[in-house]
Design a protein around this motif. Sequence first.
Motif, PDB file in Angstrom:
ATOM      1  N   ARG A   1       2.329   1.608  -3.419  1.00 33.08           N
ATOM      2  CA  ARG A   1       1.360   2.200  -4.368  1.00 33.08           C
ATOM      3  C   ARG A   1       1.133   3.691  -4.099  1.00 33.08           C
ATOM      4  N   GLN A   2       1.005   4.034  -2.780  1.00 28.45           N
ATOM      5  CA  GLN A   2       0.799   5.448  -2.417  1.00 28.45           C
ATOM      6  C   GLN A   2       2.000   6.296  -2.828  1.00 28.45           C
TER       7      GLN A   2
ATOM      8  N   ASN B   1       1.890   6.773  -6.450  1.00 27.94           N
ATOM      9  CA  ASN B   1       0.916   7.838  -6.796  1.00 27.94           C
ATOM     10  C   ASN B   1       1.483   9.227  -6.506  1.00 27.94           C
ATOM     11  N   GLN B   2       2.108   9.355  -5.299  1.00 28.26           N
ATOM     12  CA  GLN B   2       2.707  10.645  -4.957  1.00 28.26           C
ATOM     13  C   GLN B   2       3.804  11.027  -5.944  1.00 28.26           C
TER      14      GLN B   2
ATOM     15  N   ASN C   1       0.845  -1.225   0.000  1.00 25.32           N
ATOM     16  CA  ASN C   1       0.000   0.000   0.000  1.00 25.32           C
ATOM     17  C   ASN C   1       0.869   1.260   0.000  1.00 25.32           C
TER      18      ASN C   1
END
Length: 624
Positions: free
Chosen positions: A107-108, A111-112, A104
């Motif tokens: 993935r975060q 994205n950032q 997670n």
Amino acid sequence: MAARLLTRRGAACAATLATAATARRFARADDDASASAKAGDGAAPPAPPKKPSLYRDGGFDPTAIENVAELCRQNLSKSDLQYQKQKALDEQKELVQKRKEIENATRQLANQTGSQARQETEETRRLRDQAMRAQEDYKANLKAATDEAARKVEEAMKAGEREIMAKHEAKLEQIRRKTAELEAELREKTDGEYQAARAVEDARAERENQDLALERIREKAAVHRDTALEAVKMVTENLGEGFKALVDDRERAATVVGAATALAAGVFFARKFARVVGNYVEARLRKPALVRETSRGFAVATSAVGSETVGTFLSRIQNLAKPATVDGEALFNGAVFKPTLEKRLQRIAEEAAAARKRDAPFRHCLFAGPPGTGKTLFAKKLAAHANMDYAIMTGGDVAPLGRDAVTDMHKLFDWAKTSPRGLLLFLDEADAFVRKRGKDMSEDARNALNAFLYRTGSPGSDVMVIFASNLPQTFDRAIHDRVDEIVMFDNPEAPERLAILEQELAAMVLPVTPAKPWAKVPPLITVADDVNAAAVSAAADACAGFSARELAKLALAWRAAAFASEDVTLTKARFDETLDIMLKQTVLKRRWHARALEKARERAEMEAANPPPQIVRQPFEIGD
């Protein structure tokens, strides 16, 4: 039994060790993910991987077997093995949970990282656009500066060219001037040489022809002498024969002497009679030099109502017996005065008419007020109302006469007394003639004023004098003593101004009769509908301080504006524009007048502060 138990324990230990190896592998993956996250966040990069072992290079991980062997060597009980198994399972669950968290977080973080990349891309694009706009602005400014510099250089070049052309023109003009001077000098020299050569040639020809010319002169003189002698001889013989015949015949001699005497007497008496008739006609008909305008005799018949028409020859002959009269009822026709002033003028007119009817002495009047207020107009109407002749003279016409002013002044009053109906003498601009006698007055002007005072010293039924001036305070004291009635003519107020403008506009639309029969009749003027009573009233209010003459000039300007248009129409625009121009001109005139008065006041104050020195004459004493 022991072998089976050992086998079971070995399997359990192997499973436990396998679980622990898996947990440690997950832990290493967790550590690698944490290191990768820290590196993505800007931390130091992870350490390089260790060199793989011998087993790992072959694709087999012996960690679990090693762990199982380690447990076998420890000789643990079943409960311990279960505890280790449970612990390994718990660690495995924790590792799975942590792996999910790491995924997670990864993935975060991805994205950032994408959002940050997009922001960096947008920022890069914005900075690139800003740099491009700055570059374009710089190019534009550079182009403008370059164009301005080019323009200045071009102007400088043009200025230099103009200066060069001006110098060239000046040089050419100088060359032309020098060329013209040289040509004139050469022409003068050539003409001089030509005239000298011609004179020499004429002198030579004259010397050659002198003898012939003298011979011709002698012949002409001889012929003229012979002809004169023959004529004298003939006349002498004829006179001698006639005188001899006249002496021999006494009756013929008496007739000749009588005829000669009668002819001489006729010539003498004819000259005397012609002189007497000339003096009479001059006294009756000829206008004196001081009179500018009159209604008597052969003079221009300018009527009291302002028609200014010239009478026919027959009417002039009729005027010899009786001067023309004007309708006395038109006293205020065409003139607008204040009610109080109109009432007073009516009384003066009635008194003058009564004095003229009963042959009583007239009363002299003083009309004072600013220019253009109707003083001259009413004087003409007063003469018409009283059935009198009028004559207009100006005070400025006396000084140019010099020594003849006294004689012309007496001729004026002698001519006025010959009027069978009495004469109204209107002295316009009287302050130029009847001002206070002082050191600045010339001797001729003083003598003329004394002659005027002598002829107006006592009231008479022949002449009524009206003085008109806007400076009555400058009159001589003796003139003030001869004035019987003082009338002040002020500028018209709002009602009078409105009446004058309405009267002028009404006359503007009427057909105009030409002054001469052969003159062209001017076209009729059309007044627009918006030039109504409200517009005329507003114009009358705006013309505060205007005299009647200025209002008449305003109407004349409206007439000229209408004639200047193609349709001969006085529109509201032309009406307002002409009014605005006249108002500005009047303000300017008043400013000039105020400035002149201020300078006169300053001059008077300066003269009062610095009076001229007084010359005291000492009495002359004769010694013993």
